[in-house]
Design a protein around this motif. Structure first.
Motif, PDB file in Angstrom:
ATOM      1  N   ILE A  55      45.074  55.131  25.625  1.00 27.40           N
ATOM      2  CA  ILE A  55      45.654  55.336  24.196  1.00 27.40           C
ATOM      3  C   ILE A  55      44.663  56.094  23.290  1.00 27.40           C
ATOM      4  N   GLY A  56      43.438  55.076  23.339  1.00 28.11           N
ATOM      5  CA  GLY A  56      42.327  55.818  22.476  1.00 28.11           C
ATOM      6  C   GLY A  56      41.534  56.847  22.802  1.00 28.11           C
ATOM      7  N   GLY A  57      41.659  57.182  24.264  1.00 33.93           N
ATOM      8  CA  GLY A  57      40.692  57.982  24.919  1.00 33.93           C
ATOM      9  C   GLY A  57      39.323  57.814  24.930  1.00 33.93           C
ATOM     10  N   ARG A  58      39.058  56.411  25.344  1.00 29.97           N
ATOM     11  CA  ARG A  58      37.397  55.770  25.228  1.00 29.97           C
ATOM     12  C   ARG A  58      37.247  55.529  26.574  1.00 29.97           C
ATOM     13  N   PRO A  59      36.660  56.339  27.348  1.00 29.94           N
ATOM     14  CA  PRO A  59      36.462  55.647  28.895  1.00 29.94           C
ATOM     15  C   PRO A  59      35.600  54.713  29.222  1.00 29.94           C
ATOM     16  N   GLU A  60      34.650  54.155  28.032  1.00 27.47           N
ATOM     17  CA  GLU A  60      33.883  53.096  28.321  1.00 27.47           C
ATOM     18  C   GLU A  60      34.605  51.603  28.272  1.00 27.47           C
ATOM     19  N   PHE A  61      35.874  51.820  27.895  1.00 32.92           N
ATOM     20  CA  PHE A  61      36.722  50.584  27.798  1.00 32.92           C
ATOM     21  C   PHE A  61      36.824  49.967  28.992  1.00 32.92           C
ATOM     22  N   LEU A  62      36.980  50.839  30.263  1.00 30.24           N
ATOM     23  CA  LEU A  62      37.106  50.585  31.761  1.00 30.24           C
ATOM     24  C   LEU A  62      36.110  49.670  32.228  1.00 30.24           C
ATOM     25  N   ASP A  63      34.696  50.058  31.882  1.00 30.71           N
ATOM     26  CA  ASP A  63      33.812  48.976  32.223  1.00 30.71           C
ATOM     27  C   ASP A  63      33.865  47.434  31.758  1.00 30.71           C
ATOM     28  N   ILE A  64      34.296  47.420  30.549  1.00 32.57           N
ATOM     29  CA  ILE A  64      34.751  46.134  29.796  1.00 32.57           C
ATOM     30  C   ILE A  64      35.959  45.466  30.736  1.00 32.57           C
ATOM     31  N   ALA A  65      36.868  46.480  30.922  1.00 31.83           N
ATOM     32  CA  ALA A  65      37.800  45.668  31.730  1.00 31.83           C
ATOM     33  C   ALA A  65      37.504  45.417  33.257  1.00 31.83           C
ATOM     34  N   LEU A  66      36.718  45.895  33.769  1.00 37.07           N
ATOM     35  CA  LEU A  66      36.284  45.708  35.213  1.00 37.07           C
ATOM     36  C   LEU A  66      35.348  44.445  34.963  1.00 37.07           C
ATOM     37  N   LEU A  67      34.306  44.170  33.966  1.00 35.73           N
ATOM     38  CA  LEU A  67      33.506  42.897  33.751  1.00 35.73           C
ATOM     39  C   LEU A  67      34.419  41.779  33.420  1.00 35.73           C
ATOM     40  N   TYR A  68      35.555  41.868  32.448  1.00 37.96           N
ATOM     41  CA  TYR A  68      36.526  41.040  32.274  1.00 37.96           C
ATOM     42  C   TYR A  68      37.244  40.406  33.608  1.00 37.96           C
ATOM     43  N   ALA A  69      37.571  41.330  34.517  1.00 35.95           N
ATOM     44  CA  ALA A  69      38.361  40.902  35.716  1.00 35.95           C
ATOM     45  C   ALA A  69      37.517  39.855  36.260  1.00 35.95           C
ATOM     46  N   LEU A  70      36.138  40.423  36.519  1.00 39.77           N
ATOM     47  CA  LEU A  70      35.150  39.377  37.367  1.00 39.77           C
ATOM     48  C   LEU A  70      35.046  38.010  36.555  1.00 39.77           C
ATOM     49  N   ILE A  71      34.747  38.300  35.175  1.00 39.82           N
ATOM     50  CA  ILE A  71      34.437  36.758  34.541  1.00 39.82           C
ATOM     51  C   ILE A  71      35.757  36.044  34.460  1.00 39.82           C
ATOM     52  N   ASN A  72      36.748  36.604  34.406  1.00 43.36           N
ATOM     53  CA  ASN A  72      38.301  35.882  34.425  1.00 43.36           C
ATOM     54  C   ASN A  72      38.200  34.968  35.719  1.00 43.36           C
ATOM     55  N   PHE A  73      37.858  35.500  36.944  1.00 46.33           N
ATOM     56  CA  PHE A  73      38.144  35.138  38.159  1.00 46.33           C
ATOM     57  C   PHE A  73      37.052  33.659  38.134  1.00 46.33           C
ATOM     58  N   VAL A  74      35.981  34.126  37.942  1.00 50.79           N
ATOM     59  CA  VAL A  74      34.878  33.105  38.039  1.00 50.79           C
ATOM     60  C   VAL A  74      35.014  31.894  36.948  1.00 50.79           C
ATOM     61  N   GLY A  75      35.395  32.166  35.898  1.00 50.20           N
ATOM     62  CA  GLY A  75      35.835  31.288  34.908  1.00 50.20           C
ATOM     63  C   GLY A  75      36.942  30.134  35.351  1.00 50.20           C
ATOM     64  N   THR A  76      38.083  30.854  35.857  1.00 52.35           N
ATOM     65  CA  THR A  76      39.012  29.877  36.569  1.00 52.35           C
ATOM     66  C   THR A  76      38.606  29.033  37.437  1.00 52.35           C
ATOM     67  N   ILE A  77      37.777  29.609  38.626  1.00 53.81           N
ATOM     68  CA  ILE A  77      37.203  28.467  39.580  1.00 53.81           C
ATOM     69  C   ILE A  77      36.343  27.455  38.825  1.00 53.81           C
ATOM     70  N   ALA A  78      35.577  28.126  38.009  1.00 54.07           N
ATOM     71  CA  ALA A  78      34.462  27.112  37.266  1.00 54.07           C
ATOM     72  C   ALA A  78      35.181  25.860  36.546  1.00 54.07           C
ATOM     73  N   ILE A  79      36.565  26.360  35.889  1.00 56.91           N
ATOM     74  CA  ILE A  79      37.104  25.399  35.198  1.00 56.91           C
ATOM     75  C   ILE A  79      37.783  24.247  35.847  1.00 56.91           C
ATOM     76  N   LEU A  80      38.340  24.845  37.271  1.00 58.33           N
ATOM     77  CA  LEU A  80      39.011  23.994  38.188  1.00 58.33           C
ATOM     78  C   LEU A  80      38.074  23.173  38.598  1.00 58.33           C
ATOM     79  N   LYS A  81      36.494  23.596  38.913  1.00 59.21           N
ATOM     80  CA  LYS A  81      35.593  22.713  39.899  1.00 59.21           C
ATOM     81  C   LYS A  81      35.014  21.549  38.804  1.00 59.21           C
ATOM     82  N   PHE A  82      35.101  22.155  37.423  1.00 51.56           N
ATOM     83  CA  PHE A  82      34.645  21.136  36.565  1.00 51.56           C
ATOM     84  C   PHE A  82      35.806  20.100  36.204  1.00 51.56           C
ATOM     85  N   PHE A  83      36.872  20.382  36.207  1.00 52.48           N
ATOM     86  CA  PHE A  83      37.801  19.420  36.031  1.00 52.48           C
ATOM     87  C   PHE A  83      38.346  18.328  37.227  1.00 52.48           C
ATOM     88  N   ARG A  84      37.874  18.884  38.445  1.00 51.75           N
ATOM     89  CA  ARG A  84      37.744  17.889  39.693  1.00 51.75           C
ATOM     90  C   ARG A  84      36.508  17.065  39.736  1.00 51.75           C
TER      91      ARG A  84
END
Lengths: 107, 117
Positions: A55-84
């Protein structure tokens, strides 16, 4: 013209979905409902960033999206491991009991 | 002609992806049990995100943007079912029981799994 309308419609749909998932995040009765809501919210955030890129025509947002996908997965696993194990320090192999079975039976 | 058909196909796929995302969110909000909510979120998140990213790839054409979108799609395609499985496994290990019927009682977070046999 039609494409930008489709992009805006999908962005609004993702935003509405994020709001609904956030309702579940607040009212979720158990911890795992909240973890599920956070994980789903993160996935929708990745999609929203990717659509906003077009929509905005700013291609550097995709790098942020890629990084966010990785951090999201690792964060979910870390939260699950912490509460176990209630700790980030302990390794998986040093805990007694098989993986997938309850370790402590008290409470 | 080809451009127009690609644009129309991209619009259709984006709309389908938006539909799946919203339906999954409504399912997460309205379903009665944790495991049914997990089913709604896990299935539709994967499907909706892949469809939306496919629609964006169709719009991007052959470029670096398309490669990045395909990488995001690959990551989500692998990590989203993995995270769903991890959440389900953690909940079952912690003793969260599935809501089987109305008579079997409600699924409470702290109930012990071993008392059902």
């Amino acid at each position: 013209m039609a494409l930008s309308v489709a992009l805006i419609v999908s962005a609004v749909a993702i935003f509405v979905a994020m709001l609904i998932v956030m309702l579940r995040l607040f009212i979720g009765p158990s911890l795992y409902d909240r973890v599920l809501a956070v994980n789903s919210f993160g996935t929708k955030t990745v999609l929203l960033i990717a659509v906003l890129n077009f929509i905005g025509g700013r291609p550097e947002f995709l790098d942020i999206a890629l990084l966010y996908a990785l951090i999201n997965f690792v964060g979910t696993i870390a939260i699950l491991k912490f509460f176990r194990y209630r700790s980030f320090q302990m390794a998986m192999s040093s805990v007694r009991g098989r993986a997938g079975m309850p370790v402590d039976k008290e409470e | 002609m080809l451009d127009m058909s690609v644009v129309i196909l991209s619009c259709i796929i984006l709309g389908a992806g938006a539909f799946f995302v919203v339906v999954g969110a409504v399912g997460v909000y309205r379903f009665p049990d944790f495991y049914t909510r997990l089913h709604a979120a896990g299935v539709t998140d994967t499907m909706g995100s892949e469809l939306i990213l496919l629609g964006l790839v169709l719009q991007a054409g052959f470029s670096l943007i398309a490669v990045k979108l395909i990488f995001i799609g690959l990551f989500l395609f692998i990590t989203s079912p993995t995270a769903t499985h991890a959440i389900a496994n953690a909940a079952l290990t912690a003793g969260l029981r599935p809501f089987l019927s109305v008579r079997a009682g409600t699924a409470s977070p702290g109930s012990d799994r071993s008392d059902q046999e």
